[in-house]
Every structure is written in C-alpha cells, then in structure tokens.
Design an enzyme around this catalytic site. Structure first.
Site, PDB file in Angstrom:
ATOM      1  N   PRO A  21      33.941  44.825  43.000  1.00 20.31           N
ATOM      2  CG  PRO A  21      33.351  43.017  44.363  1.00 20.31           C
ATOM      3  CD  PRO A  21      33.753  44.472  44.410  1.00 20.31           C
ATOM      4  CE1 TYR A  34      31.026  43.847  46.873  1.00 18.98           C
ATOM      5  CE2 TYR A  34      29.272  43.906  45.252  1.00 18.98           C
ATOM      6  CZ  TYR A  34      30.261  44.536  45.973  1.00 18.98           C
ATOM      7  OH  TYR A  34      30.487  45.873  45.779  1.00 18.98           O
ATOM      8  CG  HIS A  35      31.946  33.722  45.154  1.00 19.49           C
ATOM      9  ND1 HIS A  35      31.182  32.611  44.914  1.00 19.49           N
ATOM     10  CD2 HIS A  35      33.127  33.250  45.628  1.00 19.49           C
ATOM     11  CE1 HIS A  35      31.880  31.528  45.217  1.00 19.49           C
ATOM     12  NE2 HIS A  35      33.064  31.897  45.634  1.00 19.49           N
ATOM     13  CG  LEU A  36      38.284  36.772  46.899  1.00 19.77           C
ATOM     14  CD1 LEU A  36      38.337  38.300  46.909  1.00 19.77           C
ATOM     15  CD2 LEU A  36      39.206  36.215  47.965  1.00 19.77           C
ATOM     16  CG  HIS A  37      35.910  37.048  41.037  1.00 20.22           C
ATOM     17  ND1 HIS A  37      34.963  37.701  41.808  1.00 20.22           N
ATOM     18  CD2 HIS A  37      36.113  37.844  39.961  1.00 20.22           C
ATOM     19  CE1 HIS A  37      34.615  38.819  41.224  1.00 20.22           C
ATOM     20  NE2 HIS A  37      35.304  38.951  40.097  1.00 20.22           N
ATOM     21  CB  VAL A  38      42.150  35.827  41.701  1.00 18.86           C
ATOM     22  CG1 VAL A  38      43.460  36.403  41.206  1.00 18.86           C
ATOM     23  CG2 VAL A  38      42.039  35.930  43.222  1.00 18.86           C
ATOM     24  CG  HIS A  39      39.775  39.316  37.199  1.00 21.97           C
ATOM     25  ND1 HIS A  39      38.744  39.225  36.302  1.00 21.97           N
ATOM     26  CD2 HIS A  39      39.240  39.806  38.341  1.00 21.97           C
ATOM     27  CE1 HIS A  39      37.630  39.640  36.874  1.00 21.97           C
ATOM     28  NE2 HIS A  39      37.906  39.996  38.121  1.00 21.97           N
ATOM     29  CG  HIS A  60      37.735  43.899  38.958  1.00 25.59           C
ATOM     30  ND1 HIS A  60      37.027  43.132  38.061  1.00 25.59           N
ATOM     31  CD2 HIS A  60      38.719  44.481  38.241  1.00 25.59           C
ATOM     32  CE1 HIS A  60      37.567  43.252  36.864  1.00 25.59           C
ATOM     33  NE2 HIS A  60      38.599  44.061  36.956  1.00 25.59           N
ATOM     34  CE1 TYR A  61      35.592  46.997  47.876  1.00 23.81           C
ATOM     35  CE2 TYR A  61      36.043  49.278  47.322  1.00 23.81           C
ATOM     36  CZ  TYR A  61      35.390  48.339  48.085  1.00 23.81           C
ATOM     37  OH  TYR A  61      34.516  48.749  49.059  1.00 23.81           O
TER      38      TYR A  61
END
Length: 126
Positions: free
Chosen positions: A60, A63-68, A57-58
């Site tokens: 997000p 603010y801790h990089l994560h992938v859906h 998401h942007y």
C-alpha cells in the site's frame, strides 16, 4: 466526472495496516465496506456496483487499511494486476483460509528509485 471516479474508504481500525494483517475475523468488516461502499456510490453518483473496480493495494501507499473504488473504465494508477487485489477475491480467499494473506507469497512492482528496492539490492535479492 464519473469516467474517472476514484474514491477511497478508510477503515477506522488503525491496527489493520495492510492486506497482510487480514484474517477471517475481518470478514464482517470487509463485507460491510464492500456493500456499504457500493450502495453509497450508487446513491450519490448513480454508478452501480457492477461498474466499479474495488480493490486493495499491496504494497500500500500508506499503512492504514483502505479500499479503492474506481470506475471500471478508468485506468487508475496502481489498479493493475501486480498491485491491486480485488476486495471480492480477498473476501473469498479469507473465507477459504483465515490465514491466507499471512501464508501466501505476494508479488508487487517496485520502482528503481524506491527505498525498498534499494534494500533488496543491498541484500543481493535483485
């Protein structure tokens, strides 16, 4: 149930807060998240990678990089084109230009009650 499968992969490196922080230096990490995530989901749930939507998401939600990782048929919140950036596209963009996400204008939706929207209003940008 697999129809609304929704999983998140968290990146251990806390210095990567969002899409904006990514550079070509992160390509091995991103490729690993993509590959290992698809393999783990196929093994655990029997859902092949071709049936997954894998995105960031942007802006997000945190603010801790994560992938859906979601089932392709599931209309998950925030999976629309305005907010979701497919991980495969992110990888391709960074492979073409290491600073792609530092340079590119990224549009995103805001709700009228969000604090960021109010800041834009106060600045006369809305």
């Amino acid at each position: 149930q697999l129809d609304d499968l929704y999983l998140i992969a968290l990146v251990h490196c806390r210095e990567i807060k969002s899409l904006r922080d990514l550079t070509a230096e992160h390509l091995p990490l991103l490729r690993n998240v993509l590959q290992e995530g698809k393999e783990a989901i196929a093994k655990r749930f029997g859902v092949p990678g071709s049936q997954l939507r894998i995105y960031l998401h942007y802006q997000p939600s945190y603010y801790h990089l994560h992938v859906h990782f979601t089932a392709l048929g599931y209309d998950a919140p925030g999976s629309s084109v305005e907010r979701a950036h497919l991980l495969a596209d992110v990888i391709d963009n960074l492979a073409m230009d290491s600073m792609y996400y530092q340079k590119r204008a990224l549009t995103f939706p805001l709700r009228a009650d969000e604090a960021l929207f109010k800041k834009f209003q106060e600045a006369g940008k809305v």
